[in-house]
Design a protein around this motif. Structure first.
Motif, PDB file in Angstrom:
ATOM      1  N   GLU A 114      -0.560   1.534   0.004  1.00  0.00           N
ATOM      2  CA  GLU A 114      -0.124   2.915   0.232  1.00  0.00           C
ATOM      3  C   GLU A 114       0.079   3.652  -1.090  1.00  0.00           C
ATOM      4  O   GLU A 114      -0.289   4.815  -1.235  1.00  0.00           O
ATOM      5  CB  GLU A 114       1.179   2.932   1.043  1.00  0.00           C
ATOM      6  CG  GLU A 114       0.960   2.822   2.541  1.00  0.00           C
ATOM      7  CD  GLU A 114      -0.213   3.672   3.031  1.00  0.00           C
ATOM      8  OE1 GLU A 114      -0.166   4.910   2.846  1.00  0.00           O
ATOM      9  OE2 GLU A 114      -1.195   3.107   3.563  1.00  0.00           O
ATOM     10  N   THR A 115       0.679   2.954  -2.063  1.00  0.00           N
ATOM     11  CA  THR A 115       0.926   3.559  -3.375  1.00  0.00           C
ATOM     12  C   THR A 115      -0.389   3.912  -4.067  1.00  0.00           C
ATOM     13  O   THR A 115      -0.533   4.986  -4.653  1.00  0.00           O
ATOM     14  CB  THR A 115       1.736   2.579  -4.247  1.00  0.00           C
ATOM     15  OG1 THR A 115       2.854   2.140  -3.491  1.00  0.00           O
ATOM     16  CG2 THR A 115       2.219   3.226  -5.516  1.00  0.00           C
ATOM     17  N   VAL A 116      -1.362   3.003  -3.968  1.00  0.00           N
ATOM     18  CA  VAL A 116      -2.660   3.249  -4.601  1.00  0.00           C
ATOM     19  C   VAL A 116      -3.360   4.428  -3.923  1.00  0.00           C
ATOM     20  O   VAL A 116      -3.950   5.288  -4.580  1.00  0.00           O
ATOM     21  CB  VAL A 116      -3.539   1.973  -4.564  1.00  0.00           C
ATOM     22  CG1 VAL A 116      -4.937   2.265  -5.072  1.00  0.00           C
ATOM     23  CG2 VAL A 116      -2.897   0.860  -5.384  1.00  0.00           C
ATOM     24  N   ARG A 117      -3.262   4.502  -2.594  1.00  0.00           N
ATOM     25  CA  ARG A 117      -3.855   5.631  -1.859  1.00  0.00           C
ATOM     26  C   ARG A 117      -3.283   6.959  -2.337  1.00  0.00           C
ATOM     27  O   ARG A 117      -3.998   7.934  -2.526  1.00  0.00           O
ATOM     28  CB  ARG A 117      -3.568   5.505  -0.357  1.00  0.00           C
ATOM     29  CG  ARG A 117      -4.508   4.584   0.347  1.00  0.00           C
ATOM     30  CD  ARG A 117      -4.326   4.644   1.867  1.00  0.00           C
ATOM     31  NE  ARG A 117      -4.975   3.504   2.474  1.00  0.00           N
ATOM     32  CZ  ARG A 117      -6.294   3.410   2.650  1.00  0.00           C
ATOM     33  NH1 ARG A 117      -7.072   4.412   2.303  1.00  0.00           N
ATOM     34  NH2 ARG A 117      -6.825   2.324   3.173  1.00  0.00           N
ATOM     35  N   ILE A 239       3.519   8.859 -12.410  1.00  0.00           N
ATOM     36  CA  ILE A 239       2.365   8.233 -11.765  1.00  0.00           C
ATOM     37  C   ILE A 239       2.890   7.310 -10.658  1.00  0.00           C
ATOM     38  O   ILE A 239       3.791   6.511 -10.910  1.00  0.00           O
ATOM     39  CB  ILE A 239       1.546   7.409 -12.794  1.00  0.00           C
ATOM     40  CG1 ILE A 239       1.059   8.330 -13.917  1.00  0.00           C
ATOM     41  CG2 ILE A 239       0.375   6.693 -12.127  1.00  0.00           C
ATOM     42  CD1 ILE A 239       0.397   7.607 -15.080  1.00  0.00           C
ATOM     43  N   PRO A 240       2.363   7.432  -9.421  1.00  0.00           N
ATOM     44  CA  PRO A 240       2.866   6.553  -8.361  1.00  0.00           C
ATOM     45  C   PRO A 240       2.581   5.080  -8.684  1.00  0.00           C
ATOM     46  O   PRO A 240       1.431   4.707  -8.908  1.00  0.00           O
ATOM     47  CB  PRO A 240       2.069   6.980  -7.120  1.00  0.00           C
ATOM     48  CG  PRO A 240       1.414   8.265  -7.467  1.00  0.00           C
ATOM     49  CD  PRO A 240       1.308   8.334  -8.957  1.00  0.00           C
ATOM     50  N   VAL A 241       3.626   4.276  -8.756  1.00  0.00           N
ATOM     51  CA  VAL A 241       3.446   2.830  -8.937  1.00  0.00           C
ATOM     52  C   VAL A 241       4.315   2.087  -7.934  1.00  0.00           C
ATOM     53  O   VAL A 241       5.358   2.581  -7.515  1.00  0.00           O
ATOM     54  CB  VAL A 241       3.810   2.315 -10.359  1.00  0.00           C
ATOM     55  CG1 VAL A 241       2.776   2.712 -11.375  1.00  0.00           C
ATOM     56  CG2 VAL A 241       5.186   2.748 -10.782  1.00  0.00           C
ATOM     57  N   GLU A 242       3.861   0.896  -7.566  1.00  0.00           N
ATOM     58  CA  GLU A 242       4.607   0.074  -6.623  1.00  0.00           C
ATOM     59  C   GLU A 242       5.668  -0.702  -7.399  1.00  0.00           C
ATOM     60  O   GLU A 242       5.343  -1.493  -8.272  1.00  0.00           O
ATOM     61  CB  GLU A 242       3.636  -0.883  -5.911  1.00  0.00           C
ATOM     62  CG  GLU A 242       4.282  -1.714  -4.841  1.00  0.00           C
ATOM     63  CD  GLU A 242       5.155  -0.885  -3.914  1.00  0.00           C
ATOM     64  OE1 GLU A 242       4.662   0.098  -3.350  1.00  0.00           O
ATOM     65  OE2 GLU A 242       6.342  -1.221  -3.785  1.00  0.00           O
ATOM     66  N   THR A 243       6.942  -0.457  -7.071  1.00  0.00           N
ATOM     67  CA  THR A 243       8.002  -1.142  -7.819  1.00  0.00           C
ATOM     68  C   THR A 243       8.414  -2.448  -7.143  1.00  0.00           C
ATOM     69  O   THR A 243       9.104  -3.263  -7.722  1.00  0.00           O
ATOM     70  CB  THR A 243       9.240  -0.244  -7.976  1.00  0.00           C
ATOM     71  OG1 THR A 243       9.511   0.340  -6.714  1.00  0.00           O
ATOM     72  CG2 THR A 243       9.011   0.836  -9.008  1.00  0.00           C
ATOM     73  N   CYS A 244       7.977  -2.605  -5.901  1.00  0.00           N
ATOM     74  CA  CYS A 244       8.210  -3.855  -5.194  1.00  0.00           C
ATOM     75  C   CYS A 244       7.381  -4.935  -5.891  1.00  0.00           C
ATOM     76  O   CYS A 244       6.212  -4.721  -6.171  1.00  0.00           O
ATOM     77  CB  CYS A 244       7.676  -3.683  -3.781  1.00  0.00           C
ATOM     78  SG  CYS A 244       8.770  -4.257  -2.554  1.00  0.00           S
ATOM     79  N   THR A 245       7.986  -6.084  -6.197  1.00  0.00           N
ATOM     80  CA  THR A 245       7.212  -7.075  -6.942  1.00  0.00           C
ATOM     81  C   THR A 245       6.560  -8.078  -6.003  1.00  0.00           C
ATOM     82  O   THR A 245       7.022  -8.303  -4.892  1.00  0.00           O
ATOM     83  CB  THR A 245       8.105  -7.838  -7.934  1.00  0.00           C
ATOM     84  OG1 THR A 245       9.225  -8.333  -7.211  1.00  0.00           O
ATOM     85  CG2 THR A 245       8.579  -6.946  -9.053  1.00  0.00           C
ATOM     86  N   CYS A 246       5.494  -8.678  -6.478  1.00  0.00           N
ATOM     87  CA  CYS A 246       4.783  -9.678  -5.692  1.00  0.00           C
ATOM     88  C   CYS A 246       5.703 -10.883  -5.483  1.00  0.00           C
ATOM     89  O   CYS A 246       6.299 -11.378  -6.438  1.00  0.00           O
ATOM     90  CB  CYS A 246       3.513 -10.103  -6.413  1.00  0.00           C
ATOM     91  SG  CYS A 246       2.715 -11.491  -5.620  1.00  0.00           S
ATOM     92  N   PRO A 247       5.830 -11.372  -4.238  1.00  0.00           N
ATOM     93  CA  PRO A 247       6.742 -12.496  -3.991  1.00  0.00           C
ATOM     94  C   PRO A 247       6.318 -13.788  -4.682  1.00  0.00           C
ATOM     95  O   PRO A 247       7.101 -14.727  -4.763  1.00  0.00           O
ATOM     96  CB  PRO A 247       6.706 -12.655  -2.468  1.00  0.00           C
ATOM     97  CG  PRO A 247       5.448 -12.014  -2.030  1.00  0.00           C
ATOM     98  CD  PRO A 247       5.182 -10.909  -3.005  1.00  0.00           C
ATOM     99  N   HIS A 248       5.086 -13.828  -5.193  1.00  0.00           N
ATOM    100  CA  HIS A 248       4.630 -15.055  -5.852  1.00  0.00           C
ATOM    101  C   HIS A 248       4.840 -15.030  -7.360  1.00  0.00           C
ATOM    102  O   HIS A 248       4.407 -15.941  -8.046  1.00  0.00           O
ATOM    103  CB  HIS A 248       3.151 -15.304  -5.557  1.00  0.00           C
ATOM    104  CG  HIS A 248       2.874 -15.509  -4.105  1.00  0.00           C
ATOM    105  ND1 HIS A 248       3.290 -16.624  -3.430  1.00  0.00           N
ATOM    106  CD2 HIS A 248       2.259 -14.722  -3.198  1.00  0.00           C
ATOM    107  CE1 HIS A 248       2.916 -16.522  -2.159  1.00  0.00           C
ATOM    108  NE2 HIS A 248       2.297 -15.377  -1.997  1.00  0.00           N
ATOM    109  N   GLY A 249       5.426 -13.951  -7.890  1.00  0.00           N
ATOM    110  CA  GLY A 249       5.595 -13.818  -9.343  1.00  0.00           C
ATOM    111  C   GLY A 249       6.094 -15.107  -9.978  1.00  0.00           C
ATOM    112  O   GLY A 249       7.164 -15.588  -9.640  1.00  0.00           O
TER     113      GLY A 249
END
Ligand SMILES: [Zn+2]
Ligand SMILES: [Zn+2]
Length: 435
Positions: A114-117, A239-249
């Motif tokens: 959604e953020t990338v869109r 700039i729209p960025v996703e602040t939610c982090t990948c759970p596999h970090g």
């Protein structure tokens, strides 16, 4: 403004105008210090310095020479988002194609999509979305059921590289720009150096020509851009960025080296540039002349399963070897609906399973699922060692978790799966608690 990145690192930006004018244009209020140069400038000058560096890097290494279509894989994170945004701004007449890979990472991939869109709509760049679960019927999370459960980031890298090549070919992209920045390059260089992987070091240059005909040229326009300045650019330009982090970090060796480099940089602001320069001007040219060094494998074979080119001796590429493990799985589930969960507990003796509530204690006390045990939600951040110890008494049971939205309990489910526990998340917990 705070920004969290993979592996739990954070960046913070607070804007307090300095009591003097911009040191560059001397007109506007100075608002931000450029970390690598130590000068305090206004917003306009910051953007100009950032964009000029990008333009000069592209020119210097002739990155877009003869480029017809430049592809950018956008993950929703700051690096690739800032790259697409700044490229479109600096080269408004060039044809760009944004690509998003939806890897089916639960509670993450759809949000990032959604953020990338949003970004692509804002800057009017066409976006192509490839959904791994829809196209290939599996997702990255499924690897927690395999021997790669503690190497998810590396498996993810293999799968992504395969898709990068395939998608670039399908979309007739001749130049692929990636968001690798100065800090990435320098920390990877050090890591590879310590590992003695000199062929890897040679591949860390700013431009990677195609290894075989039909492959896109890979370029790194942020090669000379420090990571912190990308973060500032992203924040300042909203700039729209996703602040939610990948759970596999995961914490990788190169992330550890980043910390060491930061310490070094405190003593010497030019440290990263000096290190890069030694590698680029001295070491890499020297390595390239070594008689044992081959820039591209002498012969290419096609993978017997997927048809992509591989240098693997048994003619099955590393992506297909990994995917075949998923294909063998009989049960890929990591999450159950409240209805399926209830069905499970009706058919299994009480001693075989446990259900845990990961919400705030007061909400649990007001009413949790009948028979659930409360655990502090902060436990999700605990080390693997601590988690292993904590859940040891439940080693032989099937474990179920729920929280408010499913996100936190899913994160814990993944962590426990990586430790070998039979853990499941319960989705749509509101239905569990009311129904
Ligand atoms: Zn200025
Ligand atoms: Zn293959």
């Amino acid at each position: 403004m705070k920004y969290y990145k993979c592996g739990g690192e954070t960046f913070e930006l607070t804007l307090n105008p300095f009591p003097f004018k911009c040191k560059r244009c001397k007109g506007n209020e100075a608002l931000i210090e450029i970390p690598s140069q130590g000068i305090k400038v206004c917003l306009t000058c910051f953007n100009q310095i950032f964009e000029n560096r990008l333009k000069n890097t592209i020119k210097r290494y002739r990155m877009f020479r003869n480029a017809k279509k430049v592809g950018v894989f956008v993950s929703g994170g700051k690096d690739s988002s800032a790259l697409l945004f700044s490229l479109k701004k600096v080269f408004p007449d060039l044809t760009f194609q944004a690509i998003y890979l939806n890897l089916g990472i639960r509670y993450y991939s759809d949000l990032a999509e959604e953020t990338v869109r949003k970004l692509c709509q804002e800057i009017e760049v066409p976006l192509y979305v490839y959904s791994l679960p829809k196209e290939e019927g599996f997702c990255i999370d499924h690897f927690v059921h395999t021997m790669f459960k503690n190497k998810i980031c590396s498996v993810c890298g293999v799968i992504k590289r395969y898709l990068f090549t395939k998608i670039a070919k399908n979309l007739s992209i001749d130049v692929m720009a990636t968001g690798h920045h100065l800090d990435d390059t320098v920390s990877t260089m050090l890591t590879l150096f310590f590992q003695g992987d000199f062929e890897g070091i040679v591949r860390l240059g700013p431009v990677l020509p195609p290894l075989y005909p039909g492959q896109a040229t890979k370029v790194k326009p942020f090669y000379h851009t420090p990571e912190k300045e990308i973060f500032y650019y992203t924040a300042l330009n909203k700039i729209p960025v996703e602040t939610c982090t990948c759970p596999h970090g995961e914490i990788t060796p190169s992330k550890k080296n980043k910390k060491i480099i930061e310490e070094w940089e405190k003593e010497n602001k030019q440290f990263k540039y000096q290190l890069l320069s030694v590698f680029l001007k001295k070491l890499i040219p020297l390595l390239k002349t070594h008689p044992d060094y081959k820039f591209s494998p002498s012969e290419f074979k096609s993978c017997v399963k997927c048809g992509e080119i591989t240098s693997s001796s048994d003619e099955i590429c590393s992506r297909c070897k990994r995917v075949s493990l998923i294909e063998k799985l009989e049960d890929k589930k990591l999450e159950l609906t409240p209805e399926k969960f209830k069905e499970f507990i009706e058919n299994h003796p009480k001693d075989d399973w446990m259900v845990f509530d990961l919400r705030e204690k007061e909400d649990f006390e007001k009413g949790g699922f009948d028979g659930a045990l409360w655990i502090n939600p902060e436990i999700v951040q605990a080390s693997y060692r601590k988690l292993s110890k904590l859940f040891k008494p439940y080693r032989n049971k099937t474990l179920f978790f729920y929280c408010y939205t499913g996100r936190l309990s899913y994160l814990l489910t993944l962590k426990l799966r990586k430790l070998g526990f039979k853990a499941f998340n319960i989705s749509s917990p509101e239905r569990l608690l009311t129904g």
